[in-house]
Design a protein around this motif. Structure first.
Motif, PDB file in Angstrom:
ATOM      1  N   PRO A   1       0.785  -1.241   0.000  1.00 41.43           N
ATOM      2  CA  PRO A   1       0.000   0.000   0.000  1.00 41.43           C
ATOM      3  C   PRO A   1       0.814   1.286   0.000  1.00 41.43           C
ATOM      4  CG  PRO A   1      -1.009  -1.596   1.467  1.00 41.43           C
ATOM      5  CD  PRO A   1       0.300  -2.187   1.029  1.00 41.43           C
ATOM      6  N   PHE A   2       1.934   1.317   0.737  1.00 35.76           N
ATOM      7  CA  PHE A   2       2.661   2.581   0.846  1.00 35.76           C
ATOM      8  C   PHE A   2       3.483   2.927  -0.391  1.00 35.76           C
ATOM      9  CE2 PHE A   2       5.296  -0.420   3.514  1.00 35.76           C
ATOM     10  CZ  PHE A   2       6.373  -0.544   2.637  1.00 35.76           C
ATOM     11  N   ALA A   3       3.392   2.134  -1.448  1.00 40.17           N
ATOM     12  CA  ALA A   3       4.110   2.460  -2.685  1.00 40.17           C
ATOM     13  C   ALA A   3       3.686   3.813  -3.237  1.00 40.17           C
ATOM     14  CB  ALA A   3       3.891   1.370  -3.728  1.00 40.17           C
ATOM     15  N   VAL A   4       2.440   4.208  -2.993  1.00 42.43           N
ATOM     16  CA  VAL A   4       1.938   5.464  -3.548  1.00 42.43           C
ATOM     17  C   VAL A   4       2.606   6.689  -2.933  1.00 42.43           C
ATOM     18  CG1 VAL A   4      -0.291   4.505  -4.210  1.00 42.43           C
ATOM     19  CG2 VAL A   4      -0.013   5.484  -1.932  1.00 42.43           C
ATOM     20  N   THR A   5       3.202   6.549  -1.749  1.00 37.67           N
ATOM     21  CA  THR A   5       3.859   7.696  -1.116  1.00 37.67           C
ATOM     22  C   THR A   5       5.376   7.580  -1.124  1.00 37.67           C
ATOM     23  OG1 THR A   5       3.738   6.687   1.095  1.00 37.67           O
ATOM     24  CG2 THR A   5       1.899   8.077   0.417  1.00 37.67           C
ATOM     25  N   ALA A   6       5.908   6.484  -1.660  1.00 38.95           N
ATOM     26  CA  ALA A   6       7.360   6.286  -1.680  1.00 38.95           C
ATOM     27  C   ALA A   6       8.019   7.215  -2.687  1.00 38.95           C
ATOM     28  CB  ALA A   6       7.673   4.836  -2.018  1.00 38.95           C
ATOM     29  N   ARG A   7       9.296   7.478  -2.460  1.00 37.85           N
ATOM     30  CA  ARG A   7      10.052   8.292  -3.399  1.00 37.85           C
ATOM     31  C   ARG A   7      11.461   7.746  -3.525  1.00 37.85           C
ATOM     32  NH1 ARG A   7      10.054  14.245  -1.908  1.00 37.85           N
ATOM     33  NH2 ARG A   7      11.811  14.323  -3.345  1.00 37.85           N
ATOM     34  N   ALA A   8      12.111   8.065  -4.634  1.00 37.99           N
ATOM     35  CA  ALA A   8      13.446   7.568  -4.922  1.00 37.99           C
ATOM     36  C   ALA A   8      14.424   7.959  -3.817  1.00 37.99           C
ATOM     37  CB  ALA A   8      13.926   8.115  -6.260  1.00 37.99           C
ATOM     38  N   GLY A   9      15.200   6.998  -3.363  1.00 42.92           N
ATOM     39  CA  GLY A   9      16.185   7.240  -2.313  1.00 42.92           C
ATOM     40  C   GLY A   9      15.763   6.717  -0.953  1.00 42.92           C
ATOM     41  N   GLN A  10      14.464   6.409  -0.782  1.00 41.93           N
ATOM     42  CA  GLN A  10      14.004   5.838   0.476  1.00 41.93           C
ATOM     43  C   GLN A  10      14.270   4.331   0.489  1.00 41.93           C
ATOM     44  OE1 GLN A  10       9.855   7.487   0.398  1.00 41.93           O
ATOM     45  NE2 GLN A  10      10.416   8.353   2.382  1.00 41.93           N
ATOM     46  N   PHE A  11      13.967   3.686   1.623  1.00 35.72           N
ATOM     47  CA  PHE A  11      14.174   2.248   1.718  1.00 35.72           C
ATOM     48  C   PHE A  11      13.029   1.610   2.487  1.00 35.72           C
ATOM     49  CE2 PHE A  11      16.068   3.974   5.557  1.00 35.72           C
ATOM     50  CZ  PHE A  11      15.832   3.034   6.544  1.00 35.72           C
ATOM     51  N   VAL A  12      12.995   0.289   2.467  1.00 36.64           N
ATOM     52  CA  VAL A  12      11.978  -0.499   3.157  1.00 36.64           C
ATOM     53  C   VAL A  12      12.687  -1.567   3.980  1.00 36.64           C
ATOM     54  CG1 VAL A  12      10.067  -2.142   2.860  1.00 36.64           C
ATOM     55  CG2 VAL A  12      10.209  -0.088   1.418  1.00 36.64           C
ATOM     56  N   SER A  13      12.221  -1.818   5.192  1.00 32.71           N
ATOM     57  CA  SER A  13      12.785  -2.865   6.041  1.00 32.71           C
ATOM     58  C   SER A  13      11.874  -4.088   6.003  1.00 32.71           C
ATOM     59  CB  SER A  13      12.941  -2.373   7.486  1.00 32.71           C
ATOM     60  OG  SER A  13      14.042  -1.489   7.596  1.00 32.71           O
ATOM     61  N   PHE A  14      12.459  -5.244   5.694  1.00 29.99           N
ATOM     62  CA  PHE A  14      11.715  -6.497   5.588  1.00 29.99           C
ATOM     63  C   PHE A  14      11.971  -7.390   6.801  1.00 29.99           C
ATOM     64  CE2 PHE A  14      12.066  -5.072   1.225  1.00 29.99           C
ATOM     65  CZ  PHE A  14      10.809  -5.365   0.708  1.00 29.99           C
TER      66      PHE A  14
END
Length: 272
Positions: free
Chosen positions: A27-40
């Motif tokens: 869901p949060f793909a819509v607010t993501a921007r280049a240079g950020q990251f995600v923790s799995f």
């Protein structure tokens, strides 16, 4: 705004023997921007801490993010074993991305080495294919030009996708493609003027690039890489030394996961 979600793997492939790429619907793909990251968060109960992975590409229409990473240990090996349809817990988008709005009307150079290459694809996509809509961002006008300088060991992963949108100069460690040398050597091959640099890669590369940018008096933004534990700014395990005191804690340190990972190069003491 970051959130804890279940991401669904929608495609996966190996780009090289040890570099994996997958797209995940979240869901949060819509607010993501280049240079950020995600923790799995892995399903393995022996591995409590999440694995931070940089965002490589964003498809807001499909609500999906792409991740490209090297298998370097058991955690990334388990991530690489995920298959289409699998669900994985994650939190994101985390950190601060590149200030794409500053590229409006400017000649932008994207410089990256090794696993610093994937975020550059996200930058190119947001600047050309899908203007960034995160947090209400808008561009007065697109960049005047975008150029890339990429450094590889030998395998040119993501090169074809990046070069579809912009001119790319390459350097390889073994001289098998492009210039035999470093990212700085690839930059010197461009021979075109630029007003702003975004960079991502190993610290020695960033330090050399910071010296180059100071010499040329060109603003430089870099994405820093540090070992992370919490990924949300709580544990203070990923701090880096800065040239000026933090406005909140009044110490010369910033948290890479929370205050970064993208910083203005002149803010970082270790790049001087």
């Amino acid at each position: 705004m970051k959130s804890l979600e279940k991401a669904r793997i929608i495609s996966r492939e190996m780009l090289t023997d040890d570099i994996c790429s997958f797209w995940a619907e979240v869901p949060f793909a819509v607010t993501a921007r280049a240079g950020q990251f995600v923790s799995f968060y892995l399903a393995d109960p022996s591995r409590i801490l999440p694995r931070p992975i940089s965002i490589c590409d964003i498809n807001r229409r499909l609500c999906a993010l792409r991740f490209v990473f090297r298998i370097v240990g058991e955690g990334t090996r388990q991530l690489a074993q995920l298959r289409t349809g699998d669900l994985v817990d994650c939190i994101g988008p985390l950190g601060n991305g590149y200030p794409l709005e500053e590229a409006s009307g400017k000649r932008l150079l994207l410089a990256a080495g090794g696993l610093g290459v994937p975020p550059m694809l996200g930058c190119v996509r947001d600047l050309y294919d899908e203007p960034c809509a995160a947090e209400g961002d808008s561009f007065v006008k697109p960049p005047k030009a975008v150029m890339c300088a990429l450094g590889y060991r030998h395998d040119l992963f993501l090169y074809d996708e990046i070069s579809e949108n912009t001119a790319v100069s390459i350097a390889t460690d073994d001289g098998s493609s492009g210039v035999h040398g470093t990212v700085i050597d690839a930059i010197r091959e461009i021979r075109l003027p630029y007003d702003l640099i975004f960079a991502c890669g190993p610290k020695p590369m960033l330090k050399a690039l910071a010296a180059f940018a100071r010499e040329k008096e060109i603003p430089l933004y870099v994405s820093m890489e540090e070992r992370m534990a919490c990924g949300v700014g709580t544990c203070l395990g990923c701090v880096c030394e800065t040239t000026e005191p933090d406005p909140h804690y009044h110490v010369n340190f910033r948290r890479v996961c929370k205050d970064g990972p993208v910083f203005r190069a002149e803010e970082l003491a270790e790049l001087h």
